[in-house]
Design an enzyme around this catalytic site. Structure first.
Site, PDB file in Angstrom:
ATOM      1  N   HIS A 239      -7.429  -5.094  -1.392  1.00 47.53           N
ATOM      2  CA  HIS A 239      -6.476  -4.474  -0.883  1.00 47.53           C
ATOM      3  C   HIS A 239      -5.873  -4.661   0.183  1.00 47.53           C
ATOM      4  O   HIS A 239      -4.101  -4.629  -0.230  1.00 47.53           O
ATOM      5  CB  HIS A 239      -6.235  -2.917  -0.467  1.00 47.53           C
ATOM      6  CG  HIS A 239      -5.270  -2.278  -0.277  1.00 47.53           C
ATOM      7  ND1 HIS A 239      -4.450  -1.577  -1.680  1.00 47.53           N
ATOM      8  CD2 HIS A 239      -4.884  -1.769   0.632  1.00 47.53           C
ATOM      9  CE1 HIS A 239      -4.146  -0.971  -0.696  1.00 47.53           C
ATOM     10  NE2 HIS A 239      -3.587  -0.190   0.043  1.00 47.53           N
TER      11      HIS A 239
ATOM     12  N   SER B  45       0.937  -0.840   0.104  1.00 54.66           N
ATOM     13  CA  SER B  45       0.035   0.315   0.463  1.00 54.66           C
ATOM     14  C   SER B  45       0.616   0.808   0.063  1.00 54.66           C
ATOM     15  O   SER B  45       1.571   1.304  -0.903  1.00 54.66           O
ATOM     16  CB  SER B  45      -1.056  -0.124   1.311  1.00 54.66           C
ATOM     17  OG  SER B  45      -1.752   0.708   0.854  1.00 54.66           O
TER      18      SER B  45
ATOM     19  N   ASP C  11      -9.687  -2.332  -5.909  1.00 57.15           N
ATOM     20  CA  ASP C  11      -8.931  -2.195  -5.225  1.00 57.15           C
ATOM     21  C   ASP C  11      -9.725  -0.734  -5.327  1.00 57.15           C
ATOM     22  O   ASP C  11      -9.749   0.343  -5.830  1.00 57.15           O
ATOM     23  CB  ASP C  11      -7.449  -1.990  -5.394  1.00 57.15           C
ATOM     24  CG  ASP C  11      -6.887  -1.261  -3.873  1.00 57.15           C
ATOM     25  OD1 ASP C  11      -6.809  -1.366  -3.219  1.00 57.15           O
ATOM     26  OD2 ASP C  11      -5.465  -1.784  -4.098  1.00 57.15           O
TER      27      ASP C  11
END
Length: 437
Positions: free
Chosen positions: A407, A145, A379
């Site tokens: 995610h 991320s 996502d």
């Protein structure tokens, strides 16, 4: 640098490392901060001189993982690496930055200036300082991320320190206003709402009921503040995961309880909601969230501007949709952990100076470091189309796009995802050929 004695937690060998770093790496003689990182390895491989893998956590403002077992991606990584779990500046056991410590820096303006040194480029400079202190040559990094955003900054400004790079759900935009991010992610969030309510149609009515109830009847979180419809909508954060979406359904099951005053939100429900919507554990997430997209211009609460163009997310809508991770000005009024930082947040949102470049497109275009990235097609946090465009701008970056994960893919099959991406950067037969363009 200082290091503690090795110790063990279950089947993991661990060691604590502490480093002193300048607040501003451009002024090494200026104020300093402490950085903490935890070394994790497989005891069975101890003494074999394994190379380092630096893990860059998501966020911003999230501390390094605190594993209690060698499993998932960590188990796979420990087969060939010593893993360094960094508490990025301002988090965990590194010098903290929160409502309790920031006043030590000075007034709100001084705090905003201080926090201007808490972005990806600063984290990269910290990582290079740590790498040198450990005596490591070019090392491998794994960015999840926001950690992937940091990895792109690393490739931009310190590629000589890198052997190879793995990124999961972390190819953010290289340029442009933050608005583009929220336009894209709100669109995916609308689709995820539709998917959820088609899967659990009974939850459509209960979500609407809960939000209407919170607007009309004072309900209070365990932290003392009133629960508002806007904060309830933040439960859309659950949409970012494969299994977490089911957790939301279970949470909603026991939302109401009968009382002498009629149905009220249950204590159990309120406690669980508080854990999801409060930022006491990671206030930097809220303070720095929009700054991770800013290069040379103010964000001016980009998410709030975009949200205003989507009335279907308004709490007064007939069937209001759930939102997610974006940060809004009211956040700093309603969360007790953030309220003392409201002025600082406003200054950061309006800040036009001191936001330097986060990436070097020219360097990325001539990149020679092996890079492989997992892009998740649906996502809701890091948009697929933006990710693919960024991947195309990084020379040699290999993309594995999949709709099998959201995610939090590495929480579902971290072992398999890590192994696949490591095989891609190292050219393992059978892996690179399976990569989607």
């Amino acid at each position: 640098m200082s290091a503690g004695q090795p110790y063990a937690i279950r089947q993991m060998r661990m060691r604590d490392h502490w480093f002193t770093a300048p607040l501003d790496h451009a002024e090494p003689a200026g104020p300093s901060i402490t950085l903490y990182a935890r070394e994790i390895s497989d005891p069975a491989l101890d003494g074999q001189g394994l190379p380092w893998l630096l893990f860059l956590q998501g966020g911003p403002g999230g501390r390094g993982n605190r594993p209690v077992a060698l499993n998932g991606w960590l188990a796979e990584a420990a087969k060939t690496f010593r893993v360094l779990m960094l508490d990025q500046r301002g988090t965990g056991l590194s010098t903290p930055a929160n409502r309790q410590t920031l006043p030590l820096v000075g007034d709100a303006a001084a705090q905003a200036d201080y926090l201007a040194h808490f972005r990806a480029t600063d984290i990269v400079a910290d990582a290079e300082l740590i790498r040198a202190a450990l005596g490591s040559g070019p090392w491998s990094i794994f960015g999840q991320s926001y950690g992937g955003f940091c990895a792109l900054s690393y490739l931009s400004f310190a590629p000589a320190g890198l052997r190879e790079v793995i990124i999961t759900g972390g190819l953010g935009p290289l340029a442009g206003p933050a608005d583009q991010v929220y336009e894209a992610t709100f669109a995916r969030l609308m689709a995820r709402n539709a998917e959820y309510f088609a899967r659990f149609p009974q939850d459509r009515q209960i979500v609407t009921r809960i939000i209407s109830h919170a607007a009309a009847v004072p309900e209070f979180l365990p932290t003392g503040e009133r629960l508002t419809p806007e904060r309830l909508q933040m439960l859309g954060n659950f949409f970012g995961g494969n299994t977490r979406i089911d957790t939301l359904h279970y949470l909603l099951e026991d939302a109401f309880v009968p009382t002498p005053d009629g149905d009220r939100l249950s204590d159990g429900f309120l406690a669980q909601v508080s854990a999801q919507v409060g930022r006491a554990a990671n206030p930097l997430y809220a303070l720095m969230h929009e700054s991770i997209y800013v290069q040379g211009a103010a964000s001016n609460w980009a998410a709030a501007r975009v949200l205003a163009r989507h009335p279907e997310f308004h709490p007064d809508a007939a069937e209001p949709l759930l939102t997610g991770e974006a940060v809004y000005p009211w956040y700093f009024e309603q969360d007790p952990a953030l309220a003392p930082l409201r002025e600082v947040a406003e200054l950061l949102a309006a800040r036009t100076e001191g936001w330097g470049a986060l990436y070097d497109p020219v360097q990325l275009g001539r990149n020679t470091v092996p890079v492989a990235a997992a892009v998740y097609s649906q996502d809701i946090y890091v948009d697929r189309d933006i990710s693919v465009a960024t991947a195309a701008a990084v020379n040699g970056l290999q993309v594995w796009e999949t709709a099998d994960f959201h995610h939090d893919g590495i929480a579902d099959d971290g072992e398999g995802i890590f192994a696949r991406l490591l095989g891609m950067v190292r050219g393992t037969p059978g892996e690179a050929s399976a990569v989607a363009p």
